[in-house]
Motif scaffolding. Structure first.
Motif, PDB file in Angstrom:
ATOM      1  N   UNK A  88     -33.191 -40.107 -13.795  1.00  0.00           N
ATOM      2  CA  UNK A  88     -33.286 -39.787 -12.502  1.00  0.00           C
ATOM      3  C   UNK A  88     -34.572 -39.988 -11.855  1.00  0.00           C
ATOM      4  N   UNK A  89     -35.419 -39.803 -12.630  1.00  0.00           N
ATOM      5  CA  UNK A  89     -37.126 -40.043 -12.193  1.00  0.00           C
ATOM      6  C   UNK A  89     -37.230 -41.672 -11.865  1.00  0.00           C
ATOM      7  N   UNK A  90     -36.535 -42.394 -12.821  1.00  0.00           N
ATOM      8  CA  UNK A  90     -36.482 -43.832 -12.453  1.00  0.00           C
ATOM      9  C   UNK A  90     -35.861 -44.165 -11.182  1.00  0.00           C
ATOM     10  N   UNK A  91     -34.804 -43.759 -10.704  1.00  0.00           N
ATOM     11  CA  UNK A  91     -34.066 -44.008  -9.512  1.00  0.00           C
ATOM     12  C   UNK A  91     -35.038 -43.417  -8.232  1.00  0.00           C
ATOM     13  N   UNK A  93     -38.259 -43.284  -8.249  1.00  0.00           N
ATOM     14  CA  UNK A  93     -39.512 -44.096  -8.327  1.00  0.00           C
ATOM     15  C   UNK A  93     -38.908 -45.462  -7.604  1.00  0.00           C
ATOM     16  N   UNK A  94     -37.682 -45.942  -7.944  1.00  0.00           N
ATOM     17  CA  UNK A  94     -37.224 -47.341  -7.438  1.00  0.00           C
ATOM     18  C   UNK A  94     -36.852 -46.931  -5.889  1.00  0.00           C
ATOM     19  N   UNK A  95     -36.616 -45.747  -5.474  1.00  0.00           N
ATOM     20  CA  UNK A  95     -36.317 -45.703  -4.079  1.00  0.00           C
ATOM     21  C   UNK A  95     -37.750 -45.252  -3.181  1.00  0.00           C
ATOM     22  N   UNK A  96     -38.537 -44.780  -3.875  1.00  0.00           N
ATOM     23  CA  UNK A  96     -39.944 -44.430  -3.061  1.00  0.00           C
ATOM     24  C   UNK A  96     -41.022 -45.103  -3.391  1.00  0.00           C
ATOM     25  N   UNK A  97     -41.228 -45.673  -4.718  1.00  0.00           N
ATOM     26  CA  UNK A  97     -42.218 -46.603  -5.016  1.00  0.00           C
ATOM     27  C   UNK A  97     -41.763 -47.794  -5.936  1.00  0.00           C
ATOM     28  N   UNK A  98     -41.195 -48.770  -5.322  1.00  0.00           N
ATOM     29  CA  UNK A  98     -40.595 -49.755  -6.227  1.00  0.00           C
ATOM     30  C   UNK A  98     -41.379 -50.577  -6.904  1.00  0.00           C
ATOM     31  N   UNK A  99     -42.799 -50.380  -7.065  1.00  0.00           N
ATOM     32  CA  UNK A  99     -43.839 -51.149  -7.670  1.00  0.00           C
ATOM     33  C   UNK A  99     -44.234 -50.474  -9.061  1.00  0.00           C
ATOM     34  N   UNK A 100     -43.566 -49.041  -9.159  1.00  0.00           N
ATOM     35  CA  UNK A 100     -43.671 -48.430 -10.210  1.00  0.00           C
ATOM     36  C   UNK A 100     -42.628 -48.402 -11.348  1.00  0.00           C
ATOM     37  N   UNK A 101     -41.666 -49.287 -11.051  1.00  0.00           N
ATOM     38  CA  UNK A 101     -40.496 -49.746 -11.951  1.00  0.00           C
ATOM     39  C   UNK A 101     -40.398 -51.140 -12.095  1.00  0.00           C
ATOM     40  N   UNK A 102     -39.595 -51.396 -13.372  1.00  0.00           N
ATOM     41  CA  UNK A 102     -39.274 -52.808 -13.378  1.00  0.00           C
ATOM     42  C   UNK A 102     -37.762 -52.845 -13.900  1.00  0.00           C
ATOM     43  N   UNK A 103     -37.029 -53.666 -13.569  1.00  0.00           N
ATOM     44  CA  UNK A 103     -35.633 -53.825 -14.018  1.00  0.00           C
ATOM     45  C   UNK A 103     -35.242 -55.356 -14.094  1.00  0.00           C
ATOM     46  N   UNK A 162     -28.056 -53.918 -15.733  1.00  0.00           N
ATOM     47  CA  UNK A 162     -28.442 -55.131 -16.533  1.00  0.00           C
ATOM     48  C   UNK A 162     -28.831 -54.482 -18.020  1.00  0.00           C
ATOM     49  N   UNK A 163     -28.801 -53.018 -18.010  1.00  0.00           N
ATOM     50  CA  UNK A 163     -29.035 -52.444 -19.350  1.00  0.00           C
ATOM     51  C   UNK A 163     -30.510 -52.442 -19.702  1.00  0.00           C
ATOM     52  N   UNK A 164     -31.505 -52.805 -18.958  1.00  0.00           N
ATOM     53  CA  UNK A 164     -32.826 -52.881 -19.311  1.00  0.00           C
ATOM     54  C   UNK A 164     -33.551 -52.386 -17.917  1.00  0.00           C
ATOM     55  N   UNK A 165     -34.316 -51.262 -17.962  1.00  0.00           N
ATOM     56  CA  UNK A 165     -35.122 -51.110 -16.817  1.00  0.00           C
ATOM     57  C   UNK A 165     -36.275 -50.134 -17.434  1.00  0.00           C
ATOM     58  N   UNK A 166     -37.360 -50.047 -16.614  1.00  0.00           N
ATOM     59  CA  UNK A 166     -38.673 -49.400 -17.149  1.00  0.00           C
ATOM     60  C   UNK A 166     -39.320 -48.774 -16.166  1.00  0.00           C
ATOM     61  N   UNK A 167     -40.129 -47.468 -16.493  1.00  0.00           N
ATOM     62  CA  UNK A 167     -41.206 -47.069 -15.626  1.00  0.00           C
ATOM     63  C   UNK A 167     -42.473 -47.614 -15.881  1.00  0.00           C
ATOM     64  N   UNK A 168     -43.350 -48.028 -14.783  1.00  0.00           N
ATOM     65  CA  UNK A 168     -44.443 -48.689 -15.305  1.00  0.00           C
ATOM     66  C   UNK A 168     -45.672 -47.633 -15.366  1.00  0.00           C
ATOM     67  N   UNK A 169     -46.699 -48.189 -15.794  1.00  0.00           N
ATOM     68  CA  UNK A 169     -47.767 -47.392 -15.924  1.00  0.00           C
ATOM     69  C   UNK A 169     -48.625 -47.112 -14.653  1.00  0.00           C
ATOM     70  N   UNK A 170     -48.484 -48.374 -13.795  1.00  0.00           N
ATOM     71  CA  UNK A 170     -49.180 -48.161 -12.716  1.00  0.00           C
ATOM     72  C   UNK A 170     -48.494 -49.013 -11.674  1.00  0.00           C
ATOM     73  N   UNK A 171     -48.615 -49.068 -10.530  1.00  0.00           N
ATOM     74  CA  UNK A 171     -48.137 -49.743  -9.482  1.00  0.00           C
ATOM     75  C   UNK A 171     -48.447 -51.296  -9.274  1.00  0.00           C
ATOM     76  N   UNK A 172     -47.250 -51.970  -9.578  1.00  0.00           N
ATOM     77  CA  UNK A 172     -47.436 -53.489  -9.864  1.00  0.00           C
ATOM     78  C   UNK A 172     -47.389 -54.023  -8.519  1.00  0.00           C
ATOM     79  N   UNK A 173     -47.043 -53.277  -7.201  1.00  0.00           N
ATOM     80  CA  UNK A 173     -47.016 -54.200  -5.962  1.00  0.00           C
ATOM     81  C   UNK A 173     -48.326 -54.199  -5.306  1.00  0.00           C
ATOM     82  N   UNK A 174     -49.470 -53.198  -5.996  1.00  0.00           N
ATOM     83  CA  UNK A 174     -50.578 -53.218  -5.493  1.00  0.00           C
ATOM     84  C   UNK A 174     -51.585 -54.466  -5.724  1.00  0.00           C
TER      85      UNK A 174
END
Length: 174
Positions: A88-91, A93-103, A162-174
Motif C-alpha cells: 500500500x505504501x508503494x502504491x 508513492x506511485x500515485x503521489x511521488x512517482x520518483x520515489x518508486x521503481x517498477x 511485472x513481479x518486481x517493484x521497489x521503493x527508492x531511497x530518494x526521489x529519482x525524478x529530481x
C-alpha cells in the motif's frame, strides 16, 4: 500468583525493550493462560503487544514446538498484514511521488545497482534465477528485500506489474 508475577515482570523487562518485536503469542494450558491474562499481572504496554493466545498440552521444548505449530494462523496473518502495508505504501508513492518508486525488471535493476533502492518488493511468482540475482545485489548494497505473496489483492497487483517493484531511497525524478 508469585510465578505469574515473575513471568509478567520478565515479559516486561524482555519484550518492551526488544527491537523488531512484532507481537507476543501466549501459550499454555487454557485455564492457566486465561488466569494469567485476565488477572492484570502484565502491564498495559505488554498487553498491547499480545497478538494471540493458544491452548497447549505440553510444557518445555515440546510445548514451545506445539505453540509454533498451532500459531501458523496468527503468524501468517501478521506476515500478510506486513506485506499489504508495504505494498500500500508503494502504491501511495506511485500515485503521489512517482520518483520515489521503481517498477519493471530493467528499471529496478538499474536503480538497485546505483544503490538507490531502499526496499525491493518481489513477487513469490518470480522465477528462482531472477530472485537469486536480485537478492545477491540487494544484500551487497544493504537493500531490504521482501517476497510478496500473490494471495492478497496487492500481491496480485504486483504480479500484474511485472513481479518486481521497489521503493527508492530518494526521489529519482529530481
Amino acid at each position: 500468583k508469585d510465578h505469574y508475577k515473575k513471568v509478567a515482570d520478565y515479559m516486561k523487562d524482555e519484550f518492551l525493550n526488544m527491537k523488531g518485536l512484532k507481537g507476543i503469542i501466549v501459550g499454555g494450558p487454557g485455564i492457566t493462560v486465561t488466569d494469567f491474562l485476565n488477572k492484570e499481572y502484565i502491564t498495559g504496554d505488554v498487553e498491547k503487544k499480545i497478538i494471540g493466545r493458544k491452548d497447549l498440552s505440553y510444557t518445555g521444548m515440546f510445548g514451545l514446538q506445539e505453540l509454533l505449530d498451532k500459531s501458523d494462523d496468527i503468524l501468517a496473518a501478521e506476515s500478510i498484514a506486513d506485506e499489504k502495508k508495504i505494498m500500500q505504501r508503494f502504491f501511495e508513492l506511485l500515485a503521489t511521488k512517482p520518483g520515489m518508486v521503481s517498477y519493471g525488471k530493467d528499471e529496478v535493476m538499474k536503480n538497485l545497482n546505483m544503490g538507490a533502492i531502499d526496499i525491493l518488493l518481489l513477487s513469490e511468482d518470480l522465477d528462482d534465477k531472477a530472485l537469486d540475482e536480485f537478492e545477491e545485489i540487494a544484500e551487497k548494497l544493504g537493500t531490504q528485500m521482501k517476497i510478496i505473496s500473490v494471495e492478497t489483492r496487492e500481491g496480485a497487483q504486483l504480479k500484474e506489474m511485472g513481479k518486481i517493484v521497489a521503493i527508492n531511497r530518494y526521489d529519482l525524478e529530481k
